[in-house]
Each structure stands twice: as structure tokens, then as C-alpha cells.
Design an enzyme around this catalytic site. Structure first.
Site, PDB file in Angstrom:
ATOM      1  N   HIS A 177       0.820  -1.210   0.000  1.00 16.45           N
ATOM      2  CA  HIS A 177       0.000   0.000   0.000  1.00 16.45           C
ATOM      3  C   HIS A 177       0.848   1.250   0.000  1.00 16.45           C
ATOM      4  O   HIS A 177       0.429   2.308   0.466  1.00 16.45           O
ATOM      5  CB  HIS A 177      -0.956   0.018   1.190  1.00 16.45           C
ATOM      6  CG  HIS A 177      -1.563  -1.313   1.466  1.00 16.45           C
ATOM      7  ND1 HIS A 177      -1.006  -2.203   2.343  1.00 16.45           N
ATOM      8  CD2 HIS A 177      -2.652  -1.927   0.941  1.00 16.45           C
ATOM      9  CE1 HIS A 177      -1.719  -3.311   2.361  1.00 16.45           C
ATOM     10  NE2 HIS A 177      -2.728  -3.175   1.519  1.00 16.45           N
TER      11      HIS A 177
HETATM   12  S1  FES Z   1       1.951  -0.584   3.013  1.00 11.40           S
HETATM   13 FE1  FES Z   1       0.363  -1.874   3.666  1.00 11.40          FE
HETATM   14  S2  FES Z   1       1.487  -3.580   4.266  1.00 11.40           S
HETATM   15 FE2  FES Z   1       3.073  -2.265   3.715  1.00 11.40          FE
END
Ligand code: FES
Ligand code: HEM
Lengths: 229, 398, 235
Positions: A177
Site C-alpha cells: 500500500h
Molecule cells: S503498506 Fe500496507 S502492508 Fe506495507
């Protein structure tokens, strides 16, 4: 016998047979409290028994618990093979651990002016590392960084971007993410990961050999107690 | 919106009347007033089955169905998993308790003619349940991958293989090839819990059909009116509750103080395909059928007899021609049936002894009686039997 | 369950100093039997059930090596055993065990008390049944005269001798004493939770007895109502 005794003071409640006779109705007024005590004790004790029965089943979900306690699970990593700016990934307690050797440029980048404002916890105030790594380079010695490679957002393993000519700082980017960490594992603001990458307990045995699992500078440190892994 | 729920119960009632159905079927449900304790065994079976399913789920969480790890994973459960030994004890004890209960439950049904019109379906689903419980027990016994698991399975699979025509493909489907190995073990694992959960579904059918016909009773006479019945609750809830308490006490004595009765120690030796243990004995609940298997000097013959001894049960409602249900009023059946129970017991004894001189003949005699009872006596006894007069009402019968 | 075990400990008067027969038996196993016999399914950590401390267990485990995959050259590598490892066999494999023992594998001890015909009592007796072979008696090579065996001989040389080890608690280590202590240890390896099993069983039965009385009262009260109804109807 007992039944006979009881029947004299018997009374009807909702659970009466289909056609109550007059005799039964006439005893209602003299209803003693005792029957309800008996019923509630029986039901209560029955429920307690059912709960006790649940104990072994739920307990078994703990598995072979306590077995890992006091386990000696340190590993040693040879640093001589790691080129400046590179990292290796080793496994400790089943987790990926990044071991990086930093270039002077990377060290300089960690203290670049203005960087602190973009980091969530630049001074490592949140308990994500042993005491001897709560410094600007988040490690025991500045040249070597050791981090548990588990994104503090939702647990993916961040990718390492080694220093390049365009960007000499070296940093981590999580593929899941988009969380960003600097070379010392510090989380950037404006990305989902809330904490810095954890630092495991580390001891430098020689300049080229590191032990992971024991911290000489903070012997009481237990990775289980950190804010988030 | 014109419709406004007055209270929660009413709202639910309109959409899914589970509360009132439950009340009608399990609280107010009229039961004959003269049931004896043998009518509690159905409830015991439910308790045993419930504990089996529950403990089974928690065992499955720690079990590994591979040849390399099955035995070790059971050892881990028994030694190291928190309370694992207790979960396993509940499961192992549950099997014996369930079988014992079922045999009494069936004996009760035979004695009081509970299989007759209009209860044929209850009997059929019941016999189906017995078969399913047997399959589950057999598959489950393989899972710990001990010596008895391995050799018991080998013998049964070879028996299946020996059935002409369908035998070979059936065994091959079961094993996924020819050998008793990893693939087969995994399949027995799946077979074990799939059958176990299916049993729950069939029990629902079994109990639903009891609620259509109502329960039979020791006189075999239908209740004639409200005076002959009492509501299920609190009459039979209190009676069954008391029985369950005793049932659990026996269960507890077994698993806490006599656990060795539940296992053959050879199953604590890991399966070894090149060494057969000295004496292979089946678990006690399979012993009667094992004795039948060995009663005749022919492999196929033994198989047919053993399978037939269960198959014949399915036909019982149509084999018995007597209009009188309860053996209480059937002087001949009253003798013939206890002899059947005794034969079954003796078959069990024979199954746990080597098939030589006295025991071989005991099993032959008993198996002959088994078939004679169902195929000859049940249809023909009514022709010669002078039954006693049956009562007209149940009041005063308890 | 822990508090129950504690209660059991108190009832049994187990103190930190006195050693139990099982603990002494473990010492016999460790110093004598374990040179040939395995405990395939018992982990070092399980020994805490005998009352061994974490440190004692670690110390014992640390004396053993366990396989640990392959090294950089592809050769098998070992590491020091941890408490969670299984105690396992002194031999690297069955073939090696066979080789070292005239072709037979010394049996595993994990469940031996259960699987041995005659149980622990027989093992204890067998350990004390070695004797000089009678004159003229020829024994197969690699076997020893033992009157407890069906054929009078066994493949295991006499393992226990008076005073061969010394017990910390001062118990004289006679052959008989060691055999009995070892029996207690084997009983424990085969049924590690027997004490807890009995204790829980007692609690469960007491509970059921209590429930039985209550349910009996309930049932009598409910059913007596029916008798009363009948009686009134018959007026
Ligand atoms: S940014 Fe969501 S798990 Fe690493
Ligand atoms: C998993 C197995 C089984 C369960 C859980 C079960 C459960 C029950 C229950 C709760 C009852 C009502 C109470 C009673 O009459 O005892 C019942 C009735 C009955 N069962 Fe079963 N049963 C099982 C297996 C069998 C078997 C194997 C048979 C026979 C082949 C059978 C035949 C009957 C009959 C005929 C009745 C009706 C008795 C009557 O109305 O008098 N059941 N069963």
C-alpha cells in the site's frame, strides 16, 4: 420418599400438564420459594459444567504453548560479504531481517536537513527498538543497519531500493500500500505505515560479525514487547 | 411502511417461526407418559455424538494427515498440546460410548417394536446412521497411523477388494491407486469428517420423523388422548437430564480411570508395513461383525455374511408380520429376542478371540441364529404365536 | 489445569528438594539407557512434567546435536538441540542402530510401558534377571543369558550394575533401585498426564454426583405432579 415429601408442597408454574385439576390450583397460594432455588441451582450448575467442558477445547487452541519460552534462538550473520549500499535478508524467528551496510552518503542522508519533518517518529521515541538503537541511525553502529522487514502497516515485506546515482540515500518502499521508510527503517508521513520498522536485539561480535537475538546494550529487551511487529 | 413490529418475538415469528416450532416440538410435544429409561438412550447418543464432533474439530486443528507426521502429530496432541490429552480422551471415549448406546438403542427398538408402522422411516434412518457411524469409526481409526490402524485398514481394504465386480474399483477409488499410503490416508481423513458431519444431517431426519409419528412406548399401544401423554418439558427433559448425568459418569470413569480399555496398545507403535502385530483384534464395537467375517472358511462368504448381517436390519420393518408391537405381549418373541441379544454378545466375544475350536463354533452358531431370527422367526412367529391382550390406555402403565 | 496440578503437588507432598522415583529413573535413562535407546516422541521440554527445571532441561538438551539442514558445501550440518526438539535416538538412523546392536534395533521408550507385554513390571524384572548362563548352555552370538526372556537370552548386555551411578539425593543406586526408578520413568513417558487425568476425573465425578442429586430432586418433583393429577382424577 423425597418425591413424596416434595409433592405435598407441589405447585404449578407454566410447566404444568395440559389439564390442571382443581387440587393443583388450590395449592398455588402456598407456593414455597424452595422450588425455584432448586431449579436455578440445577440450571446454574449445569451451565457451569458446560463452561468447564469448554475449557479443554479452548485450551487446546493454545497449541504447544510456552514451548518457545526461554528458547535460545540467536543467529550470527557474517557481514564481510555485504558490499556497501547492499543488504542481505536473513531469517530470524521466521521473520525476514534486513542487514544492510551503509555508504557514507546513506549516513549523510539520514541526517539531511528537512528529513525529520517528513518522518513520523524521527527520534525513535516509540518503542520499536532496543535502547542501544534509539539513535539517529537506529542501529548499534552507524555503518550496519538491522531491521525486521515487516511493514508496520499490514505486514508485507518492503522492497529495498539501494542507493543509485540519482538517489544516494537508499530507502524502503512497501509494495502493498505504498508505505515508505528511510534507510534506518523510519516511516515517512503521508503513507499508511504508522511506526518505524522494528529493530531486533543486535550485538556486534566483531566489526564483520553480528549476532541477532541478543542485545548487549539492552539485555532486558524482548521483541515481544515492542509497539508493533 | 405499514407494518411495524410490535416486539422482537413477533417480528421473528412472522418471518421464521423457530421459537414457536421449537416450543411445539420440544417443549409442549406430547410424549407417552410411560416411557422407561431405555427411551433415554437416543438422547445419550446425541450427547456422545455432540462431544465426538466437538472434540474432533479440536483434534483436527492439531492433526496432520501424512504418513510421516500423522503418528507424531497424535503424540504431540497427547503429550504437548495444552489439554490435548483430554480432548483426545473425550474423542476416544466418545466412540465406545456412542456404539454402546446405539446397540442398546437398537435393542430397545427391536424389543418394543418401534420399527413398525408408522415408524419404518425412523428405523431406516437409524440403521443408516449405524452404517455411517461404522464408516466414520473405521476411517477415524486409521488416522493415528499406528500398527492397528495400518493393519486394520489393510484387512478391510483387501476385503473390499475381494468383492467381485465392484470391489476392485471401489478400493481403488478409496485409495487413489493401490497402496495404503499418503494419498489413502488423506482420503480417510476427509471420509472421516465428511461422514461425521453427514451423520448430523441424518440425525435431523431421524428426529424429524419421530416428531411426525410420535414416540412409541413400552406397551406399543398408541396414546389414546391427553391423559396418556405428558409434555416433553419438563417431564422428559428432567428424566433425560438425570439419565445423561449417569451416562456422563460412566463416560468419565472410562476416560479418566480406565483409558486402557479404549485402546489397543499396539496402536502406540507407529505403522510398519513390513511387520504385522501378533494378534490383530478389532475394537470391541466391531468384534461381532469381525467374528461373522471369520465364521466361514470362504473369504467372499464371510464378507457377504458380515455385510448381510447389517443389511438385513434395513428390512426388519417388513420382515416382522405381527400386528402387536411390543414384545411384552408376544410370548415367543419375548424369548427369541433376548437370545438374539445374547448371540450378538457372544459374537462380540468370539470376535476378540482367535477363530479356533470353541469360538469358531460359537460364532457359527450365533451367526446362524442371527439370520434365523430375522429371516425366519420375524415373518413366521406371528403365525403360531398367541399374543397376550394389550392394554387400552397408558395410564397406570408406568 | 495448572492450579489442579499444584494442588496435586501439595497433596503428594512434593517439595523442591526430594527427588521422585521418576526423576531418578530419568537419571538412569540419561546415563545408561540413552546410549542405545531412543525417546522419539518425548521433547526435552516435556521433562518439565517430571519436575525438571528449565535450566536442567536446557543443560540436558545442550549436550545433544540435531540435524540442521545442509551447509554451504551441501554437507549435512547439525546444531545444538533446543528444549523444543525431540530427544530422539542416539543413532543417526535405523540402519546405524541395527549395525551397532548385532542386527536388532533397541526399542523406543516413548510408549514402551504401554506396548511391552507384561508392562513396566516385566521390564523391571527383566533388568534384574541377568545371570551366569548355566554350564553347557550355548547362547547365540551377541546375546546374554536372562531368565525373564521366553528363550532365556536377550540381545542387550546387562545394563545396570550396583553403584554404577550415584543419585544426588543419596538413595543407594542398587540394581533393584535403578530398575524400579527406571520403571517409574517409563511409566511416566508412556502416560505423561496420568496424575492430571486422575485428578480431573475425581473433580468431574464429584460434579456429576452433585448434579445427579439435584436432577433427581427435580425429576421426582416434576413426576410427582403427574401422580397427584391422577389421584385427583380418580376421585
Ligand atoms: S503498506 Fe500496507 S502492508 Fe506495507
Ligand atoms: C447417531 C445415532 C443415533 C442418534 C443420535 C439417535 C437419536 C435418537 C433419538 C434422540 C430418539 C428419540 C429418543 C428415543 O426414543 O430414544 C431416537 C428414536 C429412535 N431411534 Fe435413534 N438414534 C440413532 C441411531 C439409531 C439407530 C442405529 C437405530 C436403529 C437401527 C435407531 C432407531 C430408532 C427408533 C426406531 C426410534 C424411535 C423409538 C420410539 O419412538 O420408541 N436410531 N433416536
Amino acid at each position: 420418599m423425597i418425591g413424596g415429601l416434595l409433592s405435598k408442597r407441589e405447585t404449578m408454574t407454566s410447566d404444568q400438564p395440559s389439564s390442571p385439576s382443581e387440587t393443583e390450583i388450590s395449592v398455588v397460594e402456598s407456593a414455597p420459594k424452595r422450588r425455584d432455588v432448586l431449579a436455578s441451582v440445577t440450571v446454574g450448575l449445569g451451565c457451569a459444567g458446560a463452561c468447564a467442558l469448554a475449557y479443554p477445547f479452548l485450551d487446546s487452541l493454545n497449541g504447544t504453548r510456552g514451548e518457545n519460552a526461554a528458547e535460545d534462538d540467536t543467529i550470527e550473520v557474517d557481514l564481510s560479504a555485504i558490499a556497501p549500499g547492499q543488504q542481505v535478508i536473513v531469517k530470524w524467528r521466521g521473520w525476514p531481517v534486513f542487514v544492510q551496510r551503509r555508504t557514507p552518503d546513506m549516513l549523510a542522508a539520514l541526517r539531511a536537513p528537512g528529513l525529520d519533518q517528513r518522518l513520523r517518529d524521527p527520534a525513535s521515541t516509540i518503542m520499536q527498538q532496543p535502547k542501544d538503537a534509539a539513535n539517529w541511525h537506529r542501529s548499534v553502529v552507524p555503518e550496519i543497519g538491522v531491521y525486521v522487514g515487516i511493514c508496520t502497516h499490514l505486514g508485507c515485506v518492503p522492497n529495498y531500493d539501494p542507493p543509485s546515482t540519482a538517489d544516494t540515500s537508499g530507502h524502503y518502499a512497501c509494495p502493498c500500500h505504498g508505505s515508505q521508510f528511510d534507510a534506518a527503517g523510519r516511516a515517512f508521513k503521508d503513507a499508511p505505515a504508522p511506526y518505524n520498522l522494528p529493530v531486533p536485539p543486535v550485538t556486534m561480535l566483531t566489526p564483520n560479525r553480528v549476532q541477532i537475538g541478543k542485545s548487549k546494550g539492552d539485555p532486558g529487551f524482548d521483541i515481544a514487547n515492542i509497539q508493533q511487529i | 411502511m405499514t407494518e411495524r413490529p410490535t416486539h422482537e418475538a413477533g417480528w421473528l415469528e412472522k418471518r421464521l417461526p423457530i421459537v414457536s416450532v421449537f416450543r411445539r416440538e420440544y417443549v409442549d410435544f406430547p410424549m407417552p407418559r410411560n416411557l422407561n429409561s431405555l427411551w433415554s438412550f437416543g438422547a445419550f447418543a446425541m450427547v456422545a455424538l455432540g462431544l465426538l464432533v466437538l472434540s474432533g474439530i479440536f483434534l483436527a486443528i492439531n492433526y496432520t494427515p501424512t504418513m510421516a507426521d500423522a503418528f507424531a502429530s497424535i503424540e504431540t496432541i497427547d503429550r504437548r498440546v495444552a489439554s490435548g490429552w483430554l480432548v483426545r480422551a473425550i474423542h476416544m471415549g466418545g466412540v465406545s460410548m456412542l456404539f454402546a448406546t446405539l446397540y442398546v438403542h437398537m435393542g430397545r427398538s427391536l424389543y418394543y417394536g418401534s420399527y413398525k408402522t408408522p415408524r419404518e422411516l425412523i428405523w431406516l434412518t437409524g440403521t443408516g446412521l449405524l452404517a455411517m457411524v461404522m464408516i466414520t469409526a473405521f476411517a477415524g481409526y486409521i488416522l493415528p497411523w499406528g500398527q492397528m490402524s495400518y493393519w486394520g485398514a489393510t484387512v478391510v481394504i483387501n476385503a473390499v477388494n475381494a468383492v467381485p465386480g465392484i470391489g476392485h474399483p471401489l478400493a481403488s477409488w478409496l485409495l487413489g491407486g493401490d497402496g495404503l499410503g499418503d494419498v489413502a490416508l488423506h482420503r480417510f481423513y476427509v471420509l472421516h469428517f465428511v461422514t461425521a458431519f453427514s451423520i448430523l444431517g441424518v440425525i435431523a431426519l431421524h428426529v424429524a420423523s419421530i416428531h411426525v409419528s410420535g414416540s412409541n412406548n413400552p406397551t406399543g399401544v398408541d396414546p389414546q388422548g391427553p391423559d396418556d401423554t405428558v409434555p416433553f418439558h419438563p417431564y422428559y427433559t428432567s428424566k433425560d437430564g438425570l439419565g445423561i448425568c449417569l451416562f456422563l459418569a460412566v463416560y468419565a470413569v472410562l476416560i479418566f480411570f480406565l483409558p486402557n480399555l479404549l485402546t489397543l496398545s499396539d496402536n502406540y507403535v507407529m505403522a510398519n508395513p513390513v511387520v504385522t502385530p501378533k494378534d490383530i483384534t478389532p475394537e470391541w464395537y466391531f468384534a461381532p461383525f469381525y467374528a461373522i467375517l471369520r465364521a466361514v472358511p470362504s473369504r467372499l462368504g464371510g464378507l457377504v455374511l458380515a455385510a448381510g448381517s447389517i443389511a438385513v436390519l434395513f428390512a426388519v420393518p417388513w420382515l416382522d408380520r405381527s400386528p402387536v408391537r411390543s414384545a411384552r405381549y408376544r410370548p415367543l418373541l419375548k424369548i427369541a429376542l433376548p437370545v438374539l441379544f445374547f448371540s450378538f454378545f457372544m459374537l462380540g466375544m468370539a470376535g476378540m478371540h482367535a477363530p479356533t475350536a470353541p469360538w469358531l463354533w460359537v460364532s457359527r452358531l450365533c451367526v446362524a441364529y442371527w439370520y434365523a431370527y430375522f429371516l425366519i422367526m420375524l415373518p413366521l412367529l406371528p403365525k403360531i404365536e398367541k399374543t397376550y391382550p394389550v392394554p387400552v390406555a397408558l395410564q397406570g402403565q408406568n | 489445569m495448572r492450579w489442579m496440578l499444584l494442588a496435586l503437588g501439595l497433596l503428594g507432598g512434593v517439595s523442591a528438594h526430594a527427588s521422585t522415583s521418576e526423576q531418578r529413573g530419568f537419571k538412569v535413562f540419561r546415563q545408561v539407557c540413552s546410549t542405545c535407546h531412543s525417546l522419539d516422541h518425548v521433547a526435552y521440554a516435556d521433562l518439565s512434567g517430571l519436575g525438571l527445571t528449565q535450566d536442567q532441561i536446557k543443560e540436558y538438551a545442550a549436550q545433544h546435536q540435531v540435524p540442521d539442514g545442509l551447509d554451504e558445501d551441501g554437507d549435512p550440518k547439525t546444531r545444538v538441540a533446543r528444549p523444543t526438539d525431540l530427544i530422539g535416538s542416539p543413532y543417526a538412523g535405523e540402519a546405524m542402530a541395527r549395525m551397532a546392536n548385532h542386527g536388532s534395533v533397541p526399542p523406543d521408550f516413548s510408549r514402551r510401558a504401554m506396548t511391552q507385554k507384561g508392562g513396566v513390571a516385566w521390564i523391571v524384572r527383566m533388568l534384574q534377571s541377568y545371570a551366569e548362563a548355566p554350564a553347557g548352555r550355548k547362547l547365540p552370538p551377541g546375546s546374554y543369558y536372562n531368565t525373564a526372556m521366553p528363550h532365556g537370552h536377550i540381545g542387550m548386555p546387562q545394563p545396570l550394575h550396583d553403584g554404577q551411578i550415584s543419585y544426588e539425593d543419596g538413595t543407594p543406586a542398587t540394581t533393584k533401585q535403578m530398575a524400579e526408578d527406571l520403571g517409574a520413568f517409563l511409566e511416566w513417558t508412556a502416560r505423561p498426564h496420568l496424575a492430571a487425568r486422575h485428578l480431573v476425573g475425581v473433580f468431574v465425578l464429584l460434579y456429576l454426583a452433585g448434579m445427579y442429586v439435584l436432577l433427581l430432586l427435580m425429576k421426582r418433583r416434576v413426576w410427582s405432579r403427574l401422580r397427584q393429577t391422577d389421584a385427583s382424577r380418580n376421585f
